[in-house]
Design a protein around this motif. Structure first.
Motif, PDB file in Angstrom:
ATOM      1  N   LYS A  14      33.015  49.319  35.612  1.00 50.40           N
ATOM      2  CA  LYS A  14      33.201  47.899  35.908  1.00 50.40           C
ATOM      3  C   LYS A  14      34.658  47.473  35.910  1.00 50.40           C
ATOM      4  O   LYS A  14      34.959  46.311  36.166  1.00 50.40           O
ATOM      5  CB  LYS A  14      32.422  47.063  34.886  1.00 50.40           C
ATOM      6  CG  LYS A  14      30.913  47.280  34.939  1.00 50.40           C
ATOM      7  CD  LYS A  14      30.200  46.432  33.908  1.00 50.40           C
ATOM      8  CE  LYS A  14      28.686  46.654  33.968  1.00 50.40           C
ATOM      9  NZ  LYS A  14      27.966  45.831  32.953  1.00 50.40           N
ATOM     10  N   GLY A  49      35.469  45.021  40.359  1.00 49.31           N
ATOM     11  CA  GLY A  49      35.613  44.839  38.923  1.00 49.31           C
ATOM     12  C   GLY A  49      36.952  44.247  38.563  1.00 49.31           C
ATOM     13  O   GLY A  49      37.532  43.473  39.332  1.00 49.31           O
ATOM     14  N   GLU A  65      29.098  42.869  46.759  1.00 44.20           N
ATOM     15  CA  GLU A  65      29.035  44.240  46.249  1.00 44.20           C
ATOM     16  C   GLU A  65      28.202  45.118  47.169  1.00 44.20           C
ATOM     17  O   GLU A  65      28.523  46.288  47.387  1.00 44.20           O
ATOM     18  CB  GLU A  65      28.460  44.244  44.832  1.00 44.20           C
ATOM     19  CG  GLU A  65      28.504  45.609  44.169  1.00 44.20           C
ATOM     20  CD  GLU A  65      28.124  45.556  42.705  1.00 44.20           C
ATOM     21  OE1 GLU A  65      27.954  46.644  42.103  1.00 44.20           O
ATOM     22  OE2 GLU A  65      28.016  44.451  42.143  1.00 44.20           O
TER      23      GLU A  65
END
Length: 282
Positions: free
Chosen positions: A80, A127, A205
């Motif tokens: 992340k 991220g 994403e």
């Protein structure tokens, strides 16, 4: 105090229309090269992909590894966090000033190499990119980030102002945005980064892989020496006044037109056919 290392070794054998290449993969990176596109993945999520001295050295070696087929490089990360910046565990007083200088010299050298490479480098961010991690993003030619990504230069909060991360940052975003990031340490969101010019595109994403692939293929479909010439001048002219830039740019255009692939491009356009690049420096 030693930093955490990911000792998993991966050996990838990429296939491409130009042949098969086998590379030994560094301990903190996953490397794949196929169809002229080299993907380098930061792979030390235990340290939030910290840019330790080892990571920096492996990155520079992998970025600059010669390949006649190379057209584009993608930088991505597992986990992340794209990168949390320098590993502070190797910057304590017990490490000493010579080691600290070595770390920052390696970091600066690696960041400069990205701009000096003849092929475009794309950062694929999903991220957090903080401190030197934000510096790495700002140093890339093109940045594609997901909507939930965050960018910050929070060094002042731990007593280490982000002086070197600020170097490419102030060359990407307006001064007031850079000052806000550097002086407060507060993160900016992907929409704010897009508006400021720190990133090139913002996607969901779910669309990240497809969008980065689309950009990489658009780059790799072009003549390698033409793209190298263009990237070099793109950065060179930024330090010129507008008159000098036009004078130098005219000469570059003439050189480009008289390259083998420059003439091939003109001929293919006139004849309404797909160009066949020689990738020759001539």
């Amino acid at each position: 105090m030693n930093f955490v290392r990911n000792l998993t070794k991966v050996v990838l054998i990429p296939r491409s229309t130009y042949g098969i290449r086998s590379y030994s993969t560094p301990s903190q990176l996953i490397v794949k090269e196929e169809e002229g596109i080299r993907t380098i993945t930061l792979n030390n999520p235990k340290t939030r992909n910290a840019l330790s001295l080892e990571m920096l050295q492996e990155l520079e070696e992998t970025l600059t590894r010669p390949s006649p087929d190379l057209r584009c490089i993608i930088l991505s990360a597992t986990g992340k966090v794209f990168s949390a910046g320098h590993n502070l565990k190797e910057l304590t007083s017990s490490d000493g000033r010579p080691h600290h200088q070595l770390v920052f010299d390696n970091c600066s050298g690696m960041m400069l190499k990205i701009q000096q490479l003849s092929v475009p480098v794309i950062a694929k961010v999903n991220g957090i990119a903080a401190a030197a991690g934000c510096q790495l993003v700002a140093s890339c030619d093109i940045v594609v980030a997901t909507e939930n990504s965050l960018f910050s230069t929070p060094g002042g909060s731990v007593g280490i102002f982000c002086s070197t991360p600020g170097i490419p940052l102030v060359r990407c975003v307006p001064r007031k945005v850079a000052a806000h990031m550097l002086l407060t340490g507060l993160p900016i969101s992907a929409p704010e980064a897009l508006q400021a010019g720190l990133i090139s595109k913002m996607v969901s994403e779910a669309d990240l892989d497809a969008e980065v692939e689309r950009i990489a293929l658009a780059i790799s479909s072009k003549s390698k020496p033409v793209m190298a010439l263009g990237k070099k001048f793109m950065y060179k002219q930024m330090d010129m006044n507008i008159k000098e830039a036009y004078q130098a740019g005219s000469c570059v255009m003439v050189d480009n037109i008289n390259m083998t692939d420059g003439q091939e491009g003109i001929d293919s356009f006139i004849k309404k056919r797909k160009p066949v690049w020689s990738h020759s420096e001539d």
